[in-house]
Design a protein around this motif. Structure first.
Motif, PDB file in Angstrom:
ATOM      1  N   PHE A   1       0.852  -1.191   0.000  1.00  0.00           N
ATOM      2  CA  PHE A   1       0.000   0.000   0.000  1.00  0.00           C
ATOM      3  C   PHE A   1       0.886   1.239   0.000  1.00  0.00           C
ATOM      4  CE2 PHE A   1      -2.571  -3.367   1.711  1.00  0.00           C
ATOM      5  CZ  PHE A   1      -3.811  -3.157   1.140  1.00  0.00           C
ATOM      6  N   MET A   2       0.681   2.101  -0.972  1.00  0.00           N
ATOM      7  CA  MET A   2       1.386   3.389  -0.969  1.00  0.00           C
ATOM      8  C   MET A   2       0.327   4.438  -0.679  1.00  0.00           C
ATOM      9  SD  MET A   2       4.419   3.214  -3.775  1.00  0.00           S
ATOM     10  CE  MET A   2       4.958   4.795  -3.121  1.00  0.00           C
ATOM     11  N   SER A   3       0.231   4.811   0.592  1.00  0.00           N
ATOM     12  CA  SER A   3      -0.928   5.579   1.040  1.00  0.00           C
ATOM     13  C   SER A   3      -0.742   5.948   2.503  1.00  0.00           C
ATOM     14  CB  SER A   3      -2.174   4.694   0.920  1.00  0.00           C
ATOM     15  OG  SER A   3      -2.041   3.567   1.791  1.00  0.00           O
ATOM     16  N   GLY A   4      -1.830   6.391   3.112  1.00  0.00           N
ATOM     17  CA  GLY A   4      -1.891   6.484   4.567  1.00  0.00           C
ATOM     18  C   GLY A   4      -2.584   5.234   5.085  1.00  0.00           C
ATOM     19  N   ASP A   5      -3.073   5.308   6.322  1.00  0.00           N
ATOM     20  CA  ASP A   5      -3.741   4.141   6.898  1.00  0.00           C
ATOM     21  C   ASP A   5      -5.119   3.899   6.270  1.00  0.00           C
ATOM     22  OD1 ASP A   5      -1.689   3.548   8.877  1.00  0.00           O
ATOM     23  OD2 ASP A   5      -2.292   5.434   9.803  1.00  0.00           O
ATOM     24  N   GLY A   6      -5.677   4.930   5.638  1.00  0.00           N
ATOM     25  CA  GLY A   6      -7.034   4.831   5.087  1.00  0.00           C
ATOM     26  C   GLY A   6      -7.148   3.823   3.956  1.00  0.00           C
ATOM     27  N   LEU A   7      -6.162   3.793   3.072  1.00  0.00           N
ATOM     28  CA  LEU A   7      -6.234   2.851   1.947  1.00  0.00           C
ATOM     29  C   LEU A   7      -6.047   1.420   2.452  1.00  0.00           C
ATOM     30  CD1 LEU A   7      -6.668   3.295  -1.143  1.00  0.00           C
ATOM     31  CD2 LEU A   7      -4.277   2.597  -1.393  1.00  0.00           C
ATOM     32  N   LEU A   8      -5.202   1.261   3.465  1.00  0.00           N
ATOM     33  CA  LEU A   8      -5.040  -0.063   4.070  1.00  0.00           C
ATOM     34  C   LEU A   8      -6.374  -0.526   4.650  1.00  0.00           C
ATOM     35  CD1 LEU A   8      -3.285  -2.444   5.063  1.00  0.00           C
ATOM     36  CD2 LEU A   8      -2.964  -1.145   7.179  1.00  0.00           C
ATOM     37  N   ASN A   9      -7.084   0.386   5.300  1.00  0.00           N
ATOM     38  CA  ASN A   9      -8.394   0.045   5.851  1.00  0.00           C
ATOM     39  C   ASN A   9      -9.345  -0.418   4.737  1.00  0.00           C
ATOM     40  OD1 ASN A   9     -11.342   0.981   6.482  1.00  0.00           O
ATOM     41  ND2 ASN A   9     -10.372   0.558   8.453  1.00  0.00           N
ATOM     42  N   GLU A  10      -9.293   0.267   3.604  1.00  0.00           N
ATOM     43  CA  GLU A  10     -10.088  -0.190   2.456  1.00  0.00           C
ATOM     44  C   GLU A  10      -9.693  -1.602   2.071  1.00  0.00           C
ATOM     45  OE1 GLU A  10     -10.325   1.729  -1.228  1.00  0.00           O
ATOM     46  OE2 GLU A  10     -10.831   3.680  -0.412  1.00  0.00           O
ATOM     47  N   GLY A  11      -8.391  -1.844   2.050  1.00  0.00           N
ATOM     48  CA  GLY A  11      -7.876  -3.160   1.669  1.00  0.00           C
ATOM     49  C   GLY A  11      -8.381  -4.245   2.602  1.00  0.00           C
ATOM     50  N   VAL A  12      -8.307  -3.979   3.905  1.00  0.00           N
ATOM     51  CA  VAL A  12      -8.756  -4.956   4.902  1.00  0.00           C
ATOM     52  C   VAL A  12     -10.236  -5.283   4.681  1.00  0.00           C
ATOM     53  CG1 VAL A  12      -9.174  -5.292   7.364  1.00  0.00           C
ATOM     54  CG2 VAL A  12      -7.049  -4.235   6.602  1.00  0.00           C
ATOM     55  N   ASN A  13     -11.029  -4.245   4.461  1.00  0.00           N
ATOM     56  CA  ASN A  13     -12.465  -4.458   4.260  1.00  0.00           C
ATOM     57  C   ASN A  13     -12.744  -5.175   2.943  1.00  0.00           C
ATOM     58  OD1 ASN A  13     -14.300  -3.269   6.487  1.00  0.00           O
ATOM     59  ND2 ASN A  13     -12.569  -1.861   6.324  1.00  0.00           N
ATOM     60  N   GLY A  14     -11.939  -4.895   1.918  1.00  0.00           N
ATOM     61  CA  GLY A  14     -12.082  -5.608   0.643  1.00  0.00           C
ATOM     62  C   GLY A  14     -11.753  -7.087   0.814  1.00  0.00           C
ATOM     63  N   LEU A  15     -10.644  -7.370   1.480  1.00  0.00           N
ATOM     64  CA  LEU A  15     -10.211  -8.763   1.654  1.00  0.00           C
ATOM     65  C   LEU A  15     -11.201  -9.547   2.514  1.00  0.00           C
ATOM     66  CD1 LEU A  15      -6.385  -8.147   2.231  1.00  0.00           C
ATOM     67  CD2 LEU A  15      -7.443  -9.167   0.196  1.00  0.00           C
ATOM     68  N   LEU A  16     -11.731  -8.898   3.548  1.00  0.00           N
ATOM     69  CA  LEU A  16     -12.641  -9.609   4.451  1.00  0.00           C
ATOM     70  C   LEU A  16     -14.067  -9.684   3.909  1.00  0.00           C
ATOM     71  CD1 LEU A  16     -11.298  -8.551   7.952  1.00  0.00           C
ATOM     72  CD2 LEU A  16     -11.204 -10.810   6.887  1.00  0.00           C
ATOM     73  N   SER A  17     -14.322  -9.065   2.758  1.00  0.00           N
ATOM     74  CA  SER A  17     -15.654  -9.200   2.152  1.00  0.00           C
ATOM     75  C   SER A  17     -15.671 -10.361   1.154  1.00  0.00           C
ATOM     76  CB  SER A  17     -16.043  -7.899   1.442  1.00  0.00           C
ATOM     77  OG  SER A  17     -15.182  -7.669   0.338  1.00  0.00           O
ATOM     78  N   ARG A  18     -14.522 -11.025   0.980  1.00  0.00           N
ATOM     79  CA  ARG A  18     -14.440 -12.134   0.026  1.00  0.00           C
ATOM     80  C   ARG A  18     -14.950 -13.439   0.636  1.00  0.00           C
ATOM     81  NH1 ARG A  18      -9.659 -11.432  -3.669  1.00  0.00           N
ATOM     82  NH2 ARG A  18      -9.438 -13.699  -3.500  1.00  0.00           N
ATOM     83  N   GLU A  19     -15.296 -14.364  -0.259  1.00  0.00           N
ATOM     84  CA  GLU A  19     -15.712 -15.674   0.251  1.00  0.00           C
ATOM     85  C   GLU A  19     -14.561 -16.386   0.953  1.00  0.00           C
ATOM     86  OE1 GLU A  19     -17.672 -18.102  -2.609  1.00  0.00           O
ATOM     87  OE2 GLU A  19     -19.417 -16.756  -2.670  1.00  0.00           O
ATOM     88  N   ASP A  20     -13.331 -16.162   0.442  1.00  0.00           N
ATOM     89  CA  ASP A  20     -12.166 -16.799   1.046  1.00  0.00           C
ATOM     90  C   ASP A  20     -11.468 -15.841   2.017  1.00  0.00           C
ATOM     91  OD1 ASP A  20     -11.135 -14.943  -0.693  1.00  0.00           O
ATOM     92  OD2 ASP A  20      -9.615 -16.269  -1.560  1.00  0.00           O
TER      93      ASP A  20
END
Ligand code: ADP
Ligand code: MG
Length: 379
Positions: free
Chosen positions: A74-93
Motif C-alpha cells: 500500500f502506498m498511502s496512509g492508513d485509510g487505503l489499508l483500511n479499504e484493503g482490509v475491508n475488501g479482503l474480508l468481504s471475500r468468500e475466502d
C-alpha cells in the motif's frame, strides 16, 4: 529460518495499491523517486494500481486473483489499508485472503502502522526504508501478526486494524483535515487548537475486560512472527449483547465457533477528554498512544483520558509526552486490556467517531476483536 536456493532466487510478485491523493498528494512522486528502482533492483515484479476514487482499492481486492501475488504493497496512509482490509474480508475466502503478506510505504498524512513498524525495526522513518523493510520481510518470510477489529453500527460493519478514536484525538484528526497539505504536522496544530478551545465529552461506554486466557483468547498466529501463516481458521468468537440482551454471535465466518464465556461488562465513567480503542502502540511514526501494546496481542488497549481534574496544561503535557513512551507517568490516564467495547455518544450531540482515520456515523457503536490475523512484513 534458512531459505533454500529456490526460495532465495524466486522472483516475488507484488500488487502495489497507490492512493494519489493521500497526504500531500506525493504518492506517485515517492513511487518514482524511492520505490520503483528499489523493487527493480531487488528483483520484485510488480503491477502499479493507482486508485481513481475512494473504494477503488477495496473493490479491486474484493475481486482480485490473489494467487498472482506474493504480497500487497500500500502506498498511502492508513485509510487505503483500511479499504484493503475491508475488501479482503468481504471475500468468500476472507480467512485466507486476509493473510496475504502486506507492507506500507508512508504517503499519507496518517501513517501509524508503517511508522510503528519502522520504529520497532530501528529504521529511520522514510519511504526508502519502508520499501527496504517490506522487501526484506517478503524475501525472508518475516511476517508480524496484527489483529483485526470489527466495528458494528446497526447493519453497518467496518473492519479496522488501527484505532477507534473519539473526543480530543478524533476531533484533531478530522478538524485538521483542511491542513492535510502540511502532512503530519497538521495533528500538532490541531491539538494545540483543541487544548485552547477545550471540549468536554460525554458518552455511555462499557467494555468486556480481556482475560489472560492463553492460546484460545490469543487466537492464531501469536508468537508466529517468523513463519508464513498457514491456512487456518480463526478461533476466537466473542459474543456482544445485542439490544434485546440476547447473545449475538457476530463472527459468523468461523465454522466452529468456540465462544469465550463473557465476563461482565464494566462501565467506564465519564466525562472524558479522549477515548481511544487501539490495536497499535502508535498513532503516527512519532506519537505513542499505548506504549505497552503489542501488535497481534489479541486484545484492544482502551485508553481513557478523563475530563475531571485534568487541566489544559496537563492535556498539553500529555500531548507532548505522546512523543515518548512514558505516558504511564500520567496518573489520570488509564490503559485497559479489552476484548469488546460498546459506546453511545451523548455530548457533544454532533461530532466524530473516527475508525482508522475515517469518519463513521455518530451513533452507538460496538467493537470486538475478530479472530483474523493480518501479516505485515518486518525485519
Ligand atoms: P491520508 O493519510 O492522507 O488520509 P489515506 O490513504 O488514509 O490518506 O486515504 C484517505 C482517503 O482517500 C481514504 O478514505 C481513501 O478511501 C480515499 N481514496 C483512495 N483513493 C482515492 C482517490 N483516487 N481519490 C479520492 N479519494 C481516494
Ligand atoms: Mg487517513
Amino acid at each position: 529460518r534458512e531459505l533454500n536456493d529456490e526460495e532465495l532466487l524466486a522472483k516475488k510478485r507484488v500488487l502495489i495499491l497507490l492512493n494519489p491523493v493521500s497526504g500531500k498528494r506525493t504518492g506517485l512522486k515517492i513511487f518514482h523517486a524511492h520505490v520503483e528502482q528499489f523493487l527493480n533492483d531487488a528483483g520484485v515484479e510488480f503491477e502499479l494500481f493507482v486508485t481513481q476514487r475512494a473504494n477503488h482499492a477495496r473493490e479491486r481486492l474484493h475481486d482480485e486473483d490473489l494467487d498472482k501475488w506474493d504480497g500487497l504493497l500500500f502506498m498511502s496512509g492508513d485509510g487505503l489499508l483500511n479499504e484493503g482490509v475491508n475488501g479482503l474480508l468481504s471475500r468468500e475466502d476472507a480467512t485466507v485472503a486476509i493473510q496475504k503478506p502486506y507492507g506500507i510505504i508512508p504517503c499519507g498524512s496518517g501513517n501509524a502502522i508503517v511508522g510503528a513498524i519502522l520504529h520497532y525495526s530501528h529504521e529511520d522513518y522514510s519511504p526508502l526504508n519502508a520499501a527496504f523493510v517490506f522487501t526484506k520481510g517478503l524475501y525472508s518470510f518475516c511476517l508480524h501478526p496484527m489483529d483485526v477489529g470489527l466495528c458494528i453500527q446497526g447493519e453497518r460493519k467496518t473492519y479496522f486494524c488501527l484505532v477507534v478514536n473519539w473526543g480530543f484525538s478524533g476531533d484533531v484528526d478530522i478538524e485538521s483535515e483542511v491542513f492535510r497539505k502540511i502532512g503530519e504536522f497538521r495533528f500538532i496544530l490541531g491539538a494545540i487548537w483543541r487544548v485552547v478551545d477545550r471540549r468536554i465529552y460525554r458518552a455511555d461506554i462499557s467494555y468486556l475486560p480481556y482475560d489472560e486466557i492463553p492460546d484460545v483468547a490469543k487466537g492464531i498466529g501469536s508468537g508466529n512472527e517468523n513463519s508464513i501463516p498457514g491456512n487456518v481458521e480463526p478461533e476466537v468468537t466473542i459474543s456482544l449483547p445485542n439490544n434485546s440482551g440476547v447473545e449475538n454471535n457476530l463472527n459468523s465466518e468461523s465454522p466452529s465457533p468456540k465462544p469465550i464465556e463473557p465476563s461482565s461488562w464494566i462501565d467506564l465513567p465519564g466525562p472524558f477528554t479522549n477515548v481511544l480503542l487501539t490495536l497499535s502502540p502508535m498513532l503516527s511514526h512519532e506519537l505513542f498512544c499505548a506504549p505497552s501494546h503489542k501488535f497481534g496481542c489479541g486484545y484492544f488497549t482502551l485508553v481513557n483520558i478523563p475530563y475531571t481534574n485534568v487541566s489544559r496544561m496537563q492535556v498539553l503535557q500529555m500531548v507532548d509526552s505522546f512523543k515518548e513512551d512514558n505516558l504511564a507517568n500520567f496518573v489520570r490516564l488509564t490503559f485497559t486490556k479489552v476484548k469488546a467495547f460498546r459506546f453511545t455518544p451523548i455530548y457533544p450531540p454532533k461530532g466524530y467517531i473516527v475508525v482508522d482515520g475515517e469518519v463513521v456515523p455518530y451513533e452507538t457503536c460496538s467493537a470486538e476483536i475478530t479472530g483474523h490475523k493480518m501479516f505485515i512484513t518486518s525485519l
